[in-house]
Design a protein around this motif. Structure first.
Motif, PDB file in Angstrom:
ATOM      1  N   VAL A  16      -4.756  -6.883  -3.288  1.00 14.43           N
ATOM      2  CA  VAL A  16      -5.848  -6.945  -2.326  1.00 14.43           C
ATOM      3  C   VAL A  16      -7.011  -7.626  -3.041  1.00 14.43           C
ATOM      4  O   VAL A  16      -7.573  -7.075  -3.992  1.00 14.43           O
TER       5      VAL A  16
ATOM      6  N   LYS B  52       1.486   3.985  -8.392  1.00 10.92           N
ATOM      7  CA  LYS B  52       0.868   3.163  -7.349  1.00 10.92           C
ATOM      8  C   LYS B  52       1.317   1.721  -7.497  1.00 10.92           C
ATOM      9  O   LYS B  52       1.717   1.280  -8.576  1.00 10.92           O
TER      10      LYS B  52
ATOM     11  N   GLU C  61       1.187  -4.975  -4.800  1.00 11.88           N
ATOM     12  CA  GLU C  61       0.460  -5.465  -3.627  1.00 11.88           C
ATOM     13  C   GLU C  61      -0.962  -5.829  -4.050  1.00 11.88           C
ATOM     14  O   GLU C  61      -1.732  -4.986  -4.487  1.00 11.88           O
TER      15      GLU C  61
ATOM     16  N   ARG D 173      -6.166   5.177   0.143  1.00 13.84           N
ATOM     17  CA  ARG D 173      -4.961   5.032  -0.687  1.00 13.84           C
ATOM     18  C   ARG D 173      -5.182   5.503  -2.125  1.00 13.84           C
ATOM     19  O   ARG D 173      -4.366   5.266  -2.989  1.00 13.84           O
TER      20      ARG D 173
ATOM     21  N   ILE E 129      -0.646  -0.887  -5.680  1.00 11.76           N
ATOM     22  CA  ILE E 129      -1.704  -1.728  -5.134  1.00 11.76           C
ATOM     23  C   ILE E 129      -2.727  -2.079  -6.213  1.00 11.76           C
ATOM     24  O   ILE E 129      -3.135  -1.211  -6.991  1.00 11.76           O
TER      25      ILE E 129
END
Length: 329
Positions: A238, A216, A236, A264, A218
């Protein structure tokens, strides 16, 4: 006659002993007196740590924002202003991290102290700081059926040090400032910077290797502190909150993050040691996820300092938690 000579010898010996008591002992072969250390002040932990590594035993460095304090919220006292004035150099990070900077760099506070911005000449990222809803009075200008998006305001992201490559540039800036202030030890400072940057480069390689094949990409973080790290290693970010961690997220934003985590398959959210983990824990519970620590290293707790943790150890702990979170199903 012999008595007089004996008394004279005793007198000379006594005077020599008394005079010797006021002299500083010099090590064999050392004909030069010990040079006093340069008194230096650093604003926040990452700056303090980099100055400490470069300055070595030639510098006496003090940290302005104390352990356990949130740098985004801390305010200087009158005693702190005196510390600035009494230092030869004041190193601050810049990039809007120290919102109180103008209070300690005023001309009457600085005096003869030289202020040095360690993030100068680094290309800075922008990050969403907060949102504002549109003024209801302006709504008549828009179609009644058109959904109004919040107006986003940007501010500079100061968390440069979380990128080990950019951290090397800050170390070099510190070395050059110390060399300019203390030319006699310029080579010493530059050598220390080179040695520490070798460790930072090794850390960078460990991040590259460790995150190269994770499943992954994120990371859901408490606040938007990991943009530079994410950009460097293709992650990424968030963020639950903006650049400053003191703003509470809206219920709508929390619902969006929970939905995204489920879609996700995000199995870990990241909390911090200084900021309360309650929001991250609440979101994790709603999303069926767990919570791990991802340290922004802008401030250490007193316990972390007692345990001997520093920038390098905390960055490696961050890497271990990232690998765990991003490799799990």
């Amino acid at each position: 006659m012999r008595v007089k000579v004996f008394l004279t010898v005793l007198l000379i010996a006594g005077l020599t002993l008394i005079a010797g008591c006021g002299q500083k002992t010099v090590a064999p072969g050392d004909n030069s007196p010990q040079q006093p250390k340069i008194k230096v002040l650093a604003s926040v932990y990452p700056v303090y740590e980099f100055v400490r590594q470069v300055g070595g035993d030639k510098v006496e460095v003090t940290m302005l924002v104390p352990a356990g304090a949130e740098p985004h919220e801390w305010e200087p006292s009158a005693k702190d202003l005196v510390q600035v004035k009494n230092s030869k150099l004041f190193f601050y990070h810049g990039a809007n991290l120290e919102h109180w900077l103008s209070k300690v760099t005023a001309k009457d506070v600085l005096g003869n102290t030289t202020a040095v911005e360690v993030s100068k000449d680094i290309e800075l990222r922008e990050g969403t700081a907060h949102t504002h809803d549109h003024d209801p009075a302006e709504e008549h200008k828009h179609n009644a059926n058109e959904k109004q998006e919040p107006e986003k305001h940007q501010e500079v992201d100061p968390h440069v040090w979380l990128d080990p490559v950019l951290a090397q540039k800050e170390v070099n800036t510190i070395a050059e400032a110390l060399a300019a202030a203390d030319p006699a030890n310029a080579v010493y400072y530059r050598d220390n910077a080179t040695k520490y940057n070798e460790q930072l480069q090794k850390l960078h390689s460990e991040y590259q290797d460790g995150l190269k094949t994770v499943q992954k990409r994120i990371i859901v973080t408490s606040h938007a502190a990991f943009g530079y790290l994410g950009s460097r290693y293709n992650l990424e970010q968030v963020a639950i909150m903006g650049i400053s961690p003191d703003a509470e997220p809206t219920p709508e934003k929390m619902a969006d993050i929970v939905r995204m985590c489920r879609e996700r398959q995000v199995t870990y959210l990241f909390a911090e040691s200084i900021v309360s983990p309650k929001v991250a824990e609440t979101l994790a519970k709603e999303a069926g996820a767990k919570v791990l620590l991802l340290h922004p290293i802008d401030s250490l707790t007193p316990d972390e300092i007692k345990q001997g943790k520093d920038y390098l150890t905390l960055m490696r702990e961050n890497l271990a938690n990232l690998k765990l979170a991003l490799s799990s199903n």
